[in-house]
Design a protein around this motif. Sequence first.
Motif, mmCIF file in Angstrom:
data_model
loop_
_atom_site.group_PDB
_atom_site.id
_atom_site.type_symbol
_atom_site.label_atom_id
_atom_site.label_comp_id
_atom_site.label_asym_id
_atom_site.label_seq_id
_atom_site.Cartn_x
_atom_site.Cartn_y
_atom_site.Cartn_z
ATOM 1 N N LEU A 51 3.198 10.852 -62.920
ATOM 2 C CA LEU A 51 4.098 11.171 -61.809
ATOM 3 C C LEU A 51 4.004 10.154 -60.680
ATOM 4 N N GLY A 52 2.932 9.369 -60.650
ATOM 5 C CA GLY A 52 2.729 8.398 -59.583
ATOM 6 C C GLY A 52 3.289 7.031 -59.931
ATOM 7 N N GLY A 53 2.886 6.059 -59.165
ATOM 8 C CA GLY A 53 3.405 4.717 -59.380
ATOM 9 C C GLY A 53 2.339 3.698 -59.739
ATOM 10 N N GLY A 54 1.128 4.154 -59.972
ATOM 11 C CA GLY A 54 0.027 3.236 -60.219
ATOM 12 C C GLY A 54 -0.075 2.766 -61.655
ATOM 13 N N SER A 55 -1.165 2.097 -61.939
ATOM 14 C CA SER A 55 -1.429 1.542 -63.260
ATOM 15 C C SER A 55 -1.597 2.645 -64.300
ATOM 16 N N LEU A 56 -1.141 2.355 -65.499
ATOM 17 C CA LEU A 56 -1.272 3.285 -66.615
ATOM 18 C C LEU A 56 -2.312 2.793 -67.628
ATOM 19 N N GLU A 57 -3.185 1.894 -67.212
ATOM 20 C CA GLU A 57 -4.139 1.311 -68.160
ATOM 21 C C GLU A 57 -5.137 2.334 -68.695
ATOM 22 N N ALA A 58 -5.297 3.475 -68.027
ATOM 23 C CA ALA A 58 -6.184 4.521 -68.551
ATOM 24 C C ALA A 58 -5.655 5.108 -69.859
ATOM 25 N N PHE A 59 -4.364 4.937 -70.122
ATOM 26 C CA PHE A 59 -3.797 5.370 -71.404
ATOM 27 C C PHE A 59 -4.112 4.286 -72.434
ATOM 28 N N ASP A 60 -5.344 4.324 -72.905
ATOM 29 C CA ASP A 60 -5.820 3.283 -73.824
ATOM 30 C C ASP A 60 -6.120 3.825 -75.220
ATOM 31 N N GLY A 61 -5.778 5.085 -75.464
ATOM 32 C CA GLY A 61 -6.045 5.677 -76.762
ATOM 33 C C GLY A 61 -7.416 6.309 -76.863
ATOM 34 N N ASP A 62 -8.216 6.173 -75.813
ATOM 35 C CA ASP A 62 -9.541 6.787 -75.783
ATOM 36 C C ASP A 62 -9.673 7.661 -74.536
ATOM 37 N N ARG A 63 -9.618 7.021 -73.370
ATOM 38 C CA ARG A 63 -9.709 7.810 -72.141
ATOM 39 C C ARG A 63 -8.544 8.795 -72.061
ATOM 40 N N LEU A 64 -7.334 8.281 -72.180
ATOM 41 C CA LEU A 64 -6.135 9.117 -72.201
ATOM 42 C C LEU A 64 -5.271 8.695 -73.381
ATOM 43 N N LEU A 65 -4.667 9.679 -74.018
ATOM 44 C CA LEU A 65 -3.759 9.426 -75.137
ATOM 45 C C LEU A 65 -2.320 9.635 -74.695
ATOM 46 N N MET A 66 -1.400 8.926 -75.367
ATOM 47 C CA MET A 66 0.018 9.227 -75.227
ATOM 48 C C MET A 66 0.641 9.039 -76.600
ATOM 49 N N ASN A 67 1.166 10.117 -77.118
ATOM 50 C CA ASN A 67 1.830 10.101 -78.411
ATOM 51 C C ASN A 67 2.769 11.304 -78.471
ATOM 52 N N ALA A 68 3.350 11.565 -79.642
ATOM 53 C CA ALA A 68 4.319 12.656 -79.763
ATOM 54 C C ALA A 68 3.701 14.017 -79.481
ATOM 55 N N ALA A 69 2.400 14.164 -79.701
ATOM 56 C CA ALA A 69 1.736 15.435 -79.407
ATOM 57 C C ALA A 69 1.425 15.568 -77.919
ATOM 58 N N MET A 70 0.807 14.540 -77.357
ATOM 59 C CA MET A 70 0.352 14.641 -75.969
ATOM 60 C C MET A 70 1.493 14.613 -74.968
ATOM 61 N N THR A 71 2.614 13.975 -75.303
ATOM 62 C CA THR A 71 3.739 13.992 -74.359
ATOM 63 C C THR A 71 4.213 15.424 -74.124
ATOM 64 N N LYS A 72 4.090 16.280 -75.129
ATOM 65 C CA LYS A 72 4.473 17.690 -74.983
ATOM 66 C C LYS A 72 3.502 18.425 -74.051
ATOM 67 N N VAL A 73 2.224 18.128 -74.194
ATOM 68 C CA VAL A 73 1.210 18.763 -73.340
ATOM 69 C C VAL A 73 1.395 18.327 -71.891
ATOM 70 N N TYR A 74 1.584 17.031 -71.668
ATOM 71 C CA TYR A 74 1.739 16.543 -70.297
ATOM 72 C C TYR A 74 3.011 17.102 -69.650
#
Length: 198
Positions: A51-74
């Motif tokens: 929701l913010g404007g900062g870096s998304l580097e935490a979405f690295d597949g370990d710290r934070l995930l983003m995929n078809a499953a997690m997009t639904k959770v978020y």
Amino acid sequence: DTARCGELCLEIFRWGGVARFSGDSSRQWVERHRASGALPTMLAKARSLLLGGGSLEAFDGDRLLMNAAMTKVYAASAPEGQLIIYDGRVGGALGLLAREYLREQGQQKVPGELAFRWGPARATASRQIERNPSEGSWKFSSLYRDPRRHQIHAALVRDSSRLLTEASALVRAAGGQATPACFERALFMIGYDVRRAG
């Protein structure tokens, strides 16, 4: 309530037909953070970054995930309509719309701001489904073929959520009724097979 938070994530996975197996990376990520007690904090961090404007580097597949499953959770963790579910179908539909817009404008290449990514359908022997909106010189990449795919996917969630929020505001300003979720649902249906949607 970390335990309930974990249960809700699994319910969202069941609802979405994703992360169906115990070895799935999303399911393992949820279970790991539920066991450590950090799941609500991790989901809040992801939501804040999206929701913010900062870096998304935490979405690295370990710290934070983003995929078809997690997009639904978020999306479920955010206030109504602030984050859309960006999966392969929604990406395919946005790419299709971008392609037709570029065709009308006489542009032969896809600029970065319209380079939506698509995801393939689950393969079955009985049906051939196409979600890749590429045609001629208009090329769109897959969500899943880049080493930085989690960060790229997170940026697509953020940018597309803002785009659909602006689009729904324009519709309402013109006297219509639309929410970002209305657009998301329509894109989900259009993106089932982009050949038929044409």
